[in-house]
Write an enzyme that holds these catalytic residues in place. Structure first.
Site, PDB file in Angstrom:
ATOM      1  N   HIS A 167       0.827  -1.201   0.000  1.00 15.04           N
ATOM      2  CA  HIS A 167       0.000   0.000   0.000  1.00 15.04           C
ATOM      3  C   HIS A 167       0.865   1.256   0.000  1.00 15.04           C
ATOM      4  CE1 HIS A 167      -2.393   3.106   2.292  1.00 15.04           C
ATOM      5  NE2 HIS A 167      -3.116   2.937   1.200  1.00 15.04           N
ATOM      6  N   GLU A 209       2.129   1.770  -3.419  1.00 14.39           N
ATOM      7  CA  GLU A 209       1.070   2.314  -4.269  1.00 14.39           C
ATOM      8  C   GLU A 209       1.067   3.839  -4.212  1.00 14.39           C
ATOM      9  OE1 GLU A 209      -3.267   3.614  -3.625  1.00 14.39           O
ATOM     10  OE2 GLU A 209      -3.054   1.526  -2.973  1.00 14.39           O
ATOM     11  N   HIS A 210       1.219   4.400  -3.006  1.00 13.89           N
ATOM     12  CA  HIS A 210       1.285   5.852  -2.865  1.00 13.89           C
ATOM     13  C   HIS A 210       2.518   6.415  -3.572  1.00 13.89           C
ATOM     14  CE1 HIS A 210      -1.730   7.141   0.330  1.00 13.89           C
ATOM     15  NE2 HIS A 210      -1.954   5.843   0.205  1.00 13.89           N
ATOM     16  N   GLU A 218      -3.812   8.058   7.374  1.00 12.95           N
ATOM     17  CA  GLU A 218      -4.885   7.272   6.762  1.00 12.95           C
ATOM     18  C   GLU A 218      -5.275   6.121   7.679  1.00 12.95           C
ATOM     19  OE1 GLU A 218      -5.533   4.761   2.584  1.00 12.95           O
ATOM     20  OE2 GLU A 218      -3.812   6.097   2.814  1.00 12.95           O
TER      21      GLU A 218
END
Length: 456
Positions: A67, A70-71, A147
């Site tokens: 994840h 991905e950023h 997040e």
């Protein structure tokens, strides 16, 4: 599914494409798979790039790294400045985003059909030429940490779900959350991300799916131009990580500031990729619908309306996971009842499924609903691409999406009863309860605005 035609072409030393119905598959020499599905109802196209890597590929110490990467995929390449990718897509009238799951990471753009080349050029650039800058990582690491705070740490039901899966799975990688544990997030280093990127982001570990107002061979030529020159990678071998047999019911209580209690129950079940008997996942899917398939389903009718024991309650099952998964029931009791009351009511419903055949009326209602949903989903070019990409990436054939309705239609009442008897047993059950604590001393947070542009 009926095969309408099959075409074989020889282009250099490239493997020949195969056309099944209206979907064309190509295999590039470097291992990249391209799947194109024309849909000419509107002058748009969806491009999705799927990588066979997600949180279930991770190990302790780097959980959530898929994840985080991905950023970072939006933070610059050898030829693109940070966030320039997104600016170019927007300048071409497109929308783009990405998401990370347990079994995959995917990037997508929706644009006018004649802009597929823009998408391919940018995606090929960041497939092999990503630049992971230390300063950018430190900033984006805090974005991911925030997040996590917003989506999990400050949401009691999400905290309960996280603890539930960590309790239900012992050695399966489904044990840890997609976003990762906070300690791991806070300690990613640039080299961790570079190693992960180098290991998994390669043409021979990717599937490109294009659905929309396009011609397959034209898309193929664009793929050859932009993805074809990329070098393949020696992809890591994934260990089996088969979950150890559960030998007794597991229970956990989560104590967190909350207004309402919350219950989660989950039983270990097979999925399409792991089932020894092919029809069982579809019977489990049907069972989930019978319990929680709308206003006429048993949970809504009996637990919510008749008994008024549930303020809300639902059942979920993902038959297209990569590894064995859970059949989950989750809900909140009404104020007049306790979590134990709701649990007892759920168990009563499960026991009925074991002792009484579901009615033909219930089966037909669910089958009609499945067909209606399938037709509705075909109206979305994005969802069509999602089905193809997800199935391919978890190790299944995309044609299963076309066979799904037929497989559901074939489920019988006896099969629903059989899977209920076989899998809904105490020894494979995990139960999590959110026990609300006083909100009086809870620190109310005002989360930073981080854009929220990427999913997980």
């Amino acid at each position: 599914m009926q095969m309408l035609k099959k075409v074989t072409l020889i282009v250099g030393v490239m493997l020949a494409p195969t056309v099944w119905a209206d979907v064309t598959e190509y295999q590039l020499e470097n291992g990249l798979k391209l799947i194109v599905k024309p849909d000419h109802r509107a002058p748009v196209a969806v491009t999705q790039v799927w990588y066979k890597v997600g949180s279930s590929y991770e190990y302790n110490g780097i959980t959530g790294i898929s994840h985080q990467l991905e950023h970072m995929m939006f933070k610059g390449t050898e030829n693109l400045k940070p966030n320039e990718f997104s600016r170019i897509i927007a300048a071409n009238g497109g929308r783009e985003n990405a998401f990370t799951g347990r079994d995959y990471t995917a990037y997508f753009q929706t644009m006018e059909a004649d802009r597929v080349e823009v998408s391919f050029k940018l995606e090929a650039e960041r497939m092999r030429k990503l630049v992971i800058d230390e300063a950018e990582l430190l900033k984006e690491r805090e974005v991911v940490a925030e997040e996590r705070r917003m989506r999990t740490d400050d949401k009691p039901s999400a905290l309960t779900r996280e603890a539930f899966y960590a309790t239900a799975f012992t050695n399966s990688p489904y044990h840890h959350p997609v976003i990762g544990w906070m300690s791991d997030i806070n300690h990613y280093e640039a080299n961790d991300l570079r190693d992960w990127y180098q290991k998994w982001y390669a043409p021979n570990n990717a599937t490109v799916v294009v659905v929309g107002d396009v011609e397959p061979e034209e898309v193929h030529q664009l793929a050859q131009r932009y993805f074809g020159p990329l070098k393949p990678e020696q992809i890591a071998t994934v260990k089996p990580q088969i979950e150890v047999k559960q030998i007794g019911q597991r229970q956990i209580k989560v104590q967190a500031p909350a207004e309402l209690p919350y219950l989660m129950m989950g039983w270990k079940v097979p999925v399409v990729t792991t089932a020894e008997t092919a029809w069982e996942p579809y019977a489990l899917e049907m069972l989930a619908g019978i319990l929680d398939g709308g206003a006429s389903a048993r949970f809504e009718k009996e637990l919510a309306r008749d008994q008024e024991v549930a303020a809300n309650v639902g059942a979920s099952y993902s038959l297209f996971s990569r590894l064995d998964d859970l059949f989950v029931v989750a809900g909140t009791p009404t104020k007049a009842h306790t979590v134990q009351d709701l649990q007892n009511a759920v168990i009563e419903q499960i026991e009925r499924l074991k002792t009484e055949l579901v009615t033909e009326q219930e089966l037909e209602r669910m089958k009609t609903q499945v067909v209606a949903n399938a037709v509705y989903e075909r109206d979305s070019v994005f969802y069509q691409a999602m089905q193809i990409g997800m199935l391919e990436t978890v190790g299944l054939d995309w044609q299963l999406s076309d066979q799904y309705v037929d497989n559901i239609q074939a489920v019988t009442a006896e099969q629903v009863q059989a899977v209920a008897k076989k899998y809904f047993i105490d020894s494979t059950l995990t139960v999590a309860e959110l026990e609300p604590q006083s909100l009086e001393h809870a620190h109310l947070r005002h989360p930073l605005t981080t854009g929220g542009r990427h999913g997980y």
